[in-house]
Scaffold this active site. Structure first.
Site, mmCIF file in Angstrom:
data_model
loop_
_atom_site.group_PDB
_atom_site.id
_atom_site.type_symbol
_atom_site.label_atom_id
_atom_site.label_comp_id
_atom_site.label_asym_id
_atom_site.label_seq_id
_atom_site.Cartn_x
_atom_site.Cartn_y
_atom_site.Cartn_z
ATOM 1 N N ARG A 97 -34.834 14.592 36.464
ATOM 2 C CA ARG A 97 -35.688 15.662 36.997
ATOM 3 C C ARG A 97 -36.449 16.375 35.873
ATOM 4 O O ARG A 97 -37.602 16.764 36.064
ATOM 5 C CB ARG A 97 -34.859 16.666 37.793
ATOM 6 N N HIS A 138 -39.388 14.363 35.178
ATOM 7 C CA HIS A 138 -40.404 14.574 36.216
ATOM 8 C C HIS A 138 -41.187 15.862 35.967
ATOM 9 O O HIS A 138 -42.356 15.967 36.345
ATOM 10 C CB HIS A 138 -39.746 14.646 37.604
ATOM 11 N N ASP A 189 -29.864 21.273 39.839
ATOM 12 C CA ASP A 189 -31.051 21.333 40.697
ATOM 13 C C ASP A 189 -31.636 22.741 40.738
ATOM 14 O O ASP A 189 -32.857 22.918 40.754
ATOM 15 C CB ASP A 189 -30.724 20.841 42.105
ATOM 16 N N ARG A 234 -18.094 11.119 36.334
ATOM 17 C CA ARG A 234 -18.995 11.665 37.353
ATOM 18 C C ARG A 234 -19.851 12.803 36.808
ATOM 19 O O ARG A 234 -21.003 12.958 37.203
ATOM 20 C CB ARG A 234 -18.190 12.112 38.573
ATOM 21 N N SER A 235 -19.325 13.582 35.879
ATOM 22 C CA SER A 235 -20.130 14.634 35.253
ATOM 23 C C SER A 235 -21.310 14.020 34.508
ATOM 24 O O SER A 235 -22.410 14.582 34.490
ATOM 25 C CB SER A 235 -19.281 15.464 34.289
ATOM 26 N N GLU A 274 -17.936 18.798 39.979
ATOM 27 C CA GLU A 274 -19.032 17.825 39.854
ATOM 28 C C GLU A 274 -20.128 18.076 40.888
ATOM 29 O O GLU A 274 -21.317 17.992 40.569
ATOM 30 C CB GLU A 274 -18.467 16.411 39.987
ATOM 31 N N SER A 280 -13.795 17.047 41.881
ATOM 32 C CA SER A 280 -14.946 16.853 42.770
ATOM 33 C C SER A 280 -15.763 18.124 42.979
ATOM 34 O O SER A 280 -16.994 18.092 42.949
ATOM 35 C CB SER A 280 -14.502 16.316 44.127
ATOM 36 N N SER A 320 -18.880 19.131 31.127
ATOM 37 C CA SER A 320 -17.474 18.762 30.953
ATOM 38 C C SER A 320 -16.586 19.801 31.613
ATOM 39 O O SER A 320 -16.538 20.952 31.172
ATOM 40 C CB SER A 320 -17.122 18.672 29.462
ATOM 41 N N GLY A 321 -15.896 19.392 32.656
ATOM 42 C CA GLY A 321 -14.991 20.314 33.333
ATOM 43 C C GLY A 321 -13.957 20.883 32.395
ATOM 44 O O GLY A 321 -13.766 22.092 32.310
ATOM 45 N N SER A 322 -13.297 20.018 31.658
ATOM 46 C CA SER A 322 -12.218 20.455 30.773
ATOM 47 C C SER A 322 -12.734 21.039 29.463
ATOM 48 O O SER A 322 -12.085 21.879 28.851
ATOM 49 C CB SER A 322 -11.289 19.283 30.443
ATOM 50 N N GLY A 323 -13.875 20.546 29.001
ATOM 51 C CA GLY A 323 -14.372 20.953 27.688
ATOM 52 C C GLY A 323 -13.564 20.376 26.550
ATOM 53 O O GLY A 323 -13.682 20.808 25.403
ATOM 54 N N GLU A 324 -12.752 19.365 26.851
ATOM 55 C CA GLU A 324 -11.853 18.785 25.855
ATOM 56 C C GLU A 324 -11.991 17.275 25.704
ATOM 57 O O GLU A 324 -11.253 16.676 24.911
ATOM 58 C CB GLU A 324 -10.396 19.119 26.191
ATOM 59 N N THR A 325 -12.887 16.634 26.429
ATOM 60 C CA THR A 325 -13.053 15.183 26.325
ATOM 61 C C THR A 325 -13.411 14.838 24.878
ATOM 62 O O THR A 325 -14.395 15.348 24.340
ATOM 63 C CB THR A 325 -14.150 14.699 27.298
#
Length: 185
Positions: free
Chosen positions: A57, A60, A160, A46-47, A152, A149, A86-91
């Site tokens: 954007r 655009h 935005d 989702r990130s 994200e 969630s 990345s929420g975890s920063g570890e992916t």
């Protein structure tokens, strides 16, 4: 709770995140985007979807953004920026991208829950967002929402807001941007 009550709770959580984000971190990201030749975005799950919407954007606005992994993405160079969500920063796949970007000499930015993560430690720019990691066990931030969630959703809103700040600095308005909107349908 009913669906609309859950929505109200989610909106409260999102509103509370605003005061927890450092403006100087976001401003550093804005300035680096505007100074870069090309802008690359990456994220998993989702990130990654939020990062893709951010790239759209930027297009655009007349910038030169790319989504890492797409077939039309050019090579990253030292005057470019790679922005990782990345929420975890570890992916693992994102850590690998971050390391490659640093080896090339490009600017590396991360938007994350975990500024001291592997990607956070490699990054030139770190924007810390509140949120809960997927497992929620290691979070001090409480949310009613599942997994990551809140991160994200906040990520999309911060992207935005970065767009609005870039528009202001470039003296763009929505009409100008709409002229770059897809019209082949």
């Amino acid at each position: 709770m009913q669906t609309t009550q859950y929505l109200a709770e989610i909106m409260k959580e999102l509103y509370q995140t605003t005061g927890l984000i450092k403006d100087e971190e976001a401003e550093k990201l804005v300035n680096s985007i505007l100074e870069s030749k090309k802008i690359f975005v990456a994220g998993a799950g989702r990130s990654g979807f939020m990062a893709k919407s951010f790239a759209m954007r930027m297009m655009h606005m007349g910038l030169d953004p790319y989504v890492v992994g797409e077939t039309v993405t050019p090579n990253l160079e030292n005057d470019d920026i790679l922005i990782i969500a990345s929420g975890s920063g570890e992916t693992k796949s994102l850590v690998s991208m971050a390391q490659k970007a640093k080896n090339i000499g490009a600017t590396l930015a991360v938007i994350t829950i975990s500024p001291t993560s592997t990607i956070g430690n490699l990054s030139d720019i770190v924007v810390k967002l509140p949120g809960s990691p997927k497992d929620k066990e290691t979070s001090q931030y409480k949310t009613i929402q599942p997994m990551a969630s809140l991160f994200e959703q906040t990520l999309l809103l911060v992207f935005d807001a970065v767009i609005l700040r870039c528009m202001k600095k470039k003296e763009l308005d929505s009409n100008t941007m709409f002229g770059r909107h897809a019209n082949l349908e």
